[in-house]
Scaffold this motif. Structure first.
Motif, PDB file in Angstrom:
ATOM      1  N   GLN A  34       3.746 -33.545 -20.445  1.00 60.26           N
ATOM      2  CA  GLN A  34       4.538 -32.307 -20.417  1.00 60.26           C
ATOM      3  C   GLN A  34       4.152 -31.419 -21.596  1.00 60.26           C
ATOM      4  O   GLN A  34       4.115 -31.853 -22.731  1.00 60.26           O
ATOM      5  N   MET A  35       3.888 -30.150 -21.292  1.00 63.05           N
ATOM      6  CA  MET A  35       3.597 -29.173 -22.334  1.00 63.05           C
ATOM      7  C   MET A  35       4.824 -28.318 -22.647  1.00 63.05           C
ATOM      8  O   MET A  35       5.095 -28.021 -23.799  1.00 63.05           O
ATOM      9  N   ALA A  36       5.556 -27.899 -21.599  1.00 57.14           N
ATOM     10  CA  ALA A  36       6.698 -27.009 -21.838  1.00 57.14           C
ATOM     11  C   ALA A  36       7.555 -26.879 -20.594  1.00 57.14           C
ATOM     12  O   ALA A  36       7.087 -27.083 -19.474  1.00 57.14           O
ATOM     13  N   LEU A  37       8.809 -26.509 -20.836  1.00 57.30           N
ATOM     14  CA  LEU A  37       9.715 -26.066 -19.776  1.00 57.30           C
ATOM     15  C   LEU A  37       9.956 -24.589 -20.018  1.00 57.30           C
ATOM     16  O   LEU A  37      10.294 -24.186 -21.138  1.00 57.30           O
ATOM     17  N   ILE A  38       9.775 -23.781 -18.990  1.00 58.94           N
ATOM     18  CA  ILE A  38       9.870 -22.331 -19.133  1.00 58.94           C
ATOM     19  C   ILE A  38      10.845 -21.769 -18.099  1.00 58.94           C
ATOM     20  O   ILE A  38      10.598 -21.879 -16.898  1.00 58.94           O
ATOM     21  N   ASP A  81      -0.516 -16.951  -8.167  1.00 58.63           N
ATOM     22  CA  ASP A  81      -1.109 -16.549  -9.448  1.00 58.63           C
ATOM     23  C   ASP A  81      -0.174 -15.699 -10.295  1.00 58.63           C
ATOM     24  O   ASP A  81      -0.179 -15.806 -11.525  1.00 58.63           O
ATOM     25  N   ASN A  82       0.623 -14.843  -9.672  1.00 65.12           N
ATOM     26  CA  ASN A  82       1.537 -13.996 -10.436  1.00 65.12           C
ATOM     27  C   ASN A  82       2.552 -14.826 -11.210  1.00 65.12           C
ATOM     28  O   ASN A  82       2.817 -14.561 -12.383  1.00 65.12           O
ATOM     29  N   ILE A  83       3.130 -15.831 -10.560  1.00 61.25           N
ATOM     30  CA  ILE A  83       4.094 -16.694 -11.245  1.00 61.25           C
ATOM     31  C   ILE A  83       3.387 -17.503 -12.329  1.00 61.25           C
ATOM     32  O   ILE A  83       3.901 -17.629 -13.454  1.00 61.25           O
ATOM     33  N   GLU A  86       2.764 -15.292 -15.335  1.00 59.60           N
ATOM     34  CA  GLU A  86       4.022 -14.980 -16.021  1.00 59.60           C
ATOM     35  C   GLU A  86       4.514 -16.175 -16.839  1.00 59.60           C
ATOM     36  O   GLU A  86       4.948 -16.024 -17.980  1.00 59.60           O
ATOM     37  N   VAL A  87       4.468 -17.356 -16.255  1.00 56.06           N
ATOM     38  CA  VAL A  87       4.926 -18.558 -16.948  1.00 56.06           C
ATOM     39  C   VAL A  87       4.064 -18.828 -18.179  1.00 56.06           C
ATOM     40  O   VAL A  87       4.582 -19.099 -19.267  1.00 56.06           O
TER      41      VAL A  87
END
Length: 100
Positions: A34-38, A81-83, A86-87
C-alpha cells in the motif's frame, strides 16, 4: 495474528502487511504494498504497487489505483485515465505537504 481482509488492512493505519488480491480476470493471486489512501469525488481510492516492483525499488511508475468499496468489501482496479491522474495528482500534493 488476526486475519484481516484487504479492505480492513487498507483502512488500518497500523497495518504494514502485504495485501493479497485475487484477479477477477484469471483468478491469480497478486501481492501488493500500500502506498496511499486518497479520498476523491466522495469515494476512497487506494494506490497499490505490486510487491515485486516495490521490492525492486520500481515504484515510480508502478502504482495502480483501486476504488475501495467498503459496502461490497471489494477493491476495483480503475482504468479511467482521468480518475487515475486525479488520484495521483492528489497523492503528489499530499506528499509535498507532508501528508505521507
Amino acid at each position: 495474528m488476526v486475519y484481516k481482509n484487504a479492505i480492513e488492512q487498507l483502512l488500518d493505519e497500523e497495518n504494514d502487511e502485504t495485501i493479497y488480491l485475487k484477479s477477477d480476470k484469471d483468478g491469480s493471486i497478486y501481492a501488493y504494498e500500500q502506498m496511499a489512501l486518497i479520498p476523491y469525488d466522495k469515494r476512497l481510492y487506494a494506490i497499490l504497487v505490486r510487491k515485486e516492483d516495490y521490492d525492486a525499488g520500481n515504484i515510480e511508475n508502478a502504482g495502480l489505483v483501486f476504488e475501495v468499496d467498503e459496502k461490497r468489501q471489494k477493491l476495483d482496479e480503475i482504468t479511467d485515465d482521468n480518475i487515475i491522474f486525479e488520484v495521483f495528482d492528489l497523492y503528489d500534493k499530499m506528499f509535498e505537504e507532508g501528508g505521507y
